[in-house]
Enzyme design. Structure first.
Site, PDB file in Angstrom:
ATOM      1  N   ASP A   1     -36.887  10.806  72.322  1.00 51.06           N
ATOM      2  CA  ASP A   1     -36.548   9.419  72.027  1.00 51.06           C
ATOM      3  C   ASP A   1     -36.260   8.756  73.368  1.00 51.06           C
ATOM      4  O   ASP A   1     -35.232   9.024  73.996  1.00 51.06           O
ATOM      5  CB  ASP A   1     -35.331   9.359  71.115  1.00 51.06           C
ATOM      6  CG  ASP A   1     -34.900   7.937  70.797  1.00 51.06           C
ATOM      7  OD1 ASP A   1     -35.450   6.985  71.401  1.00 51.06           O
ATOM      8  OD2 ASP A   1     -33.986   7.773  69.960  1.00 51.06           O
TER       9      ASP A   1
ATOM     10  N   ASP B   1     -43.518  12.046  72.532  1.00 51.66           N
ATOM     11  CA  ASP B   1     -43.453  11.147  71.386  1.00 51.66           C
ATOM     12  C   ASP B   1     -42.208  11.513  70.595  1.00 51.66           C
ATOM     13  O   ASP B   1     -41.597  12.561  70.829  1.00 51.66           O
ATOM     14  CB  ASP B   1     -44.713  11.283  70.521  1.00 51.66           C
ATOM     15  CG  ASP B   1     -45.022  10.006  69.739  1.00 51.66           C
ATOM     16  OD1 ASP B   1     -45.883   9.228  70.186  1.00 51.66           O
ATOM     17  OD2 ASP B   1     -44.384   9.778  68.690  1.00 51.66           O
TER      18      ASP B   1
ATOM     19  N   TYR C   1     -39.676  -8.837  70.272  1.00 53.13           N
ATOM     20  CA  TYR C   1     -40.828  -8.207  70.915  1.00 53.13           C
ATOM     21  C   TYR C   1     -41.220  -8.964  72.184  1.00 53.13           C
ATOM     22  O   TYR C   1     -41.411  -8.363  73.249  1.00 53.13           O
ATOM     23  CB  TYR C   1     -41.997  -8.176  69.940  1.00 53.13           C
ATOM     24  CG  TYR C   1     -43.201  -7.402  70.439  1.00 53.13           C
ATOM     25  CD1 TYR C   1     -43.234  -6.014  70.365  1.00 53.13           C
ATOM     26  CD2 TYR C   1     -44.309  -8.054  70.961  1.00 53.13           C
ATOM     27  CE1 TYR C   1     -44.332  -5.296  70.808  1.00 53.13           C
ATOM     28  CE2 TYR C   1     -45.417  -7.350  71.407  1.00 53.13           C
ATOM     29  CZ  TYR C   1     -45.419  -5.971  71.328  1.00 53.13           C
ATOM     30  OH  TYR C   1     -46.509  -5.269  71.781  1.00 53.13           O
TER      31      TYR C   1
ATOM     32  N   THR D   1     -55.046  -0.275  67.016  1.00 52.61           N
ATOM     33  CA  THR D   1     -54.109   0.848  66.893  1.00 52.61           C
ATOM     34  C   THR D   1     -53.276   0.629  65.632  1.00 52.61           C
ATOM     35  O   THR D   1     -53.317  -0.453  65.030  1.00 52.61           O
ATOM     36  CB  THR D   1     -53.157   0.921  68.109  1.00 52.61           C
ATOM     37  OG1 THR D   1     -52.253  -0.197  68.056  1.00 52.61           O
ATOM     38  CG2 THR D   1     -53.916   0.904  69.430  1.00 52.61           C
TER      39      THR D   1
ATOM     40  N   LYS E   1     -41.068  -7.523  76.033  1.00 56.05           N
ATOM     41  CA  LYS E   1     -42.279  -7.375  76.841  1.00 56.05           C
ATOM     42  C   LYS E   1     -42.244  -8.264  78.083  1.00 56.05           C
ATOM     43  O   LYS E   1     -42.778  -7.886  79.137  1.00 56.05           O
ATOM     44  CB  LYS E   1     -43.510  -7.668  75.990  1.00 56.05           C
ATOM     45  CG  LYS E   1     -43.749  -6.649  74.878  1.00 56.05           C
ATOM     46  CD  LYS E   1     -43.962  -5.240  75.420  1.00 56.05           C
ATOM     47  CE  LYS E   1     -44.355  -4.262  74.321  1.00 56.05           C
ATOM     48  NZ  LYS E   1     -44.647  -2.895  74.829  1.00 56.05           N
TER      49      LYS E   1
END
Length: 243
Positions: free
Chosen positions: A58, A35, A151, A186, A155
């Site tokens: 990263d 992470d 986004y 989440t 994706k």
């Protein structure tokens, strides 16, 4: 550890990444937990970290990704799976006319470029281990147009990257699949709802997906029971995308 299976899980500090780490650890996998913030991973994980690796990385930085794979090989041994869960959404990502180039580059830089780098690093490692699995985590936005311009673009691109890898490396027993969660409980879902990019879905199961439900499917895809599953897009959205 109960066996010699090693996996990398990105985005391991929260959400689907953390749930995936828990699932795989319970199944006896040795894990590299990745992470941006290693301390956040250590704080979130509720299983013993002895024998596992926690690393701040990263994924959009090629040098950091190369360092990750080198450290995994040196400290954990042959790599059998990579779960690319890390992803990004931002409030500023909306209609294309309102999205700045900076926002577009930032989102695509993590969601597509970052996962490209992770997959690129995974191939030689999996080859050296005699094969294995990559599971990329997309979104219902990998198959629909809902969400911000950056986004959705990232994706959809991840779906194409997944299929290309599956096609090119099947003969080497390297599998690559895409899991596409619907709205999932989440921290990221709050941003999507703030932007108004979570549409109503009549005919779908009327609740959010849980992180553990997605993680259970990822755990299946990296395991031996999914030995003939590759190049496929798996939507986990309660029926949202069928409408």
């Amino acid at each position: 550890m109960t066996d010699d299976r090693t996996a990398i899980v990105s985005g391991a500090a929260s959400g689907i990444g953390l749930a995936t780490a828990r699932r795989l650890a319970a199944q006896g996998w040795t894990l590299a937990l990745v992470d941006l913030d290693a301390a956040a991973v250590k704080e979130a994980v509720d299983f013993p970290l002895e024998g596992h690796l926690v690393r701040a990385t990263d994924i959009s930085d090629p040098d950091q990704v190369s360092g990750l794979f080198a450290q995994v090989e040196a400290e954990l041994g042959p790599l059998k799976a990579v779960a690319n869960v890390a992803g990004l959404t931002v409030v500023e990502d909306g209609r294309i006319e309102d999205v700045s180039l900076e926002v577009f580059d930032r989102v695509v830089g993590v969601n597509l470029r970052g996962n490209f780098l992770m997959c690129k690093g995974a191939i030689p490692a999996l080859r050296a281990a005699g094969g294995g699995a990559i599971v990329n985590v997309g979104s219902v936005a990998s198959v629909l147009g809902t969400g911000g311009a950056a986004y959705v673009s990232s994706k959809h691109g991840l779906a194409g990257l997944t299929r290309q890898i599956a096609y090119r490396y099947a003969a080497e027993n390297i599998r690559c699949s895409l899991v596409c969660p619907g709205p999932t409980d989440t921290p990221m879902i709050a941003i999507a709802r703030a932007k108004g990019t979570v549409p109503a879905a009549p005919g779908a199961i009327p609740r959010d997906v849980t992180a553990d439900e997605v993680a259970s499917f990822i755990a299946y895809l990296v395991g031996d029971d999914a030995a003939m599953v590759t190049g496929s897009v798996h939507v986990v959205d309660g029926g949202m995308s069928q409408h």
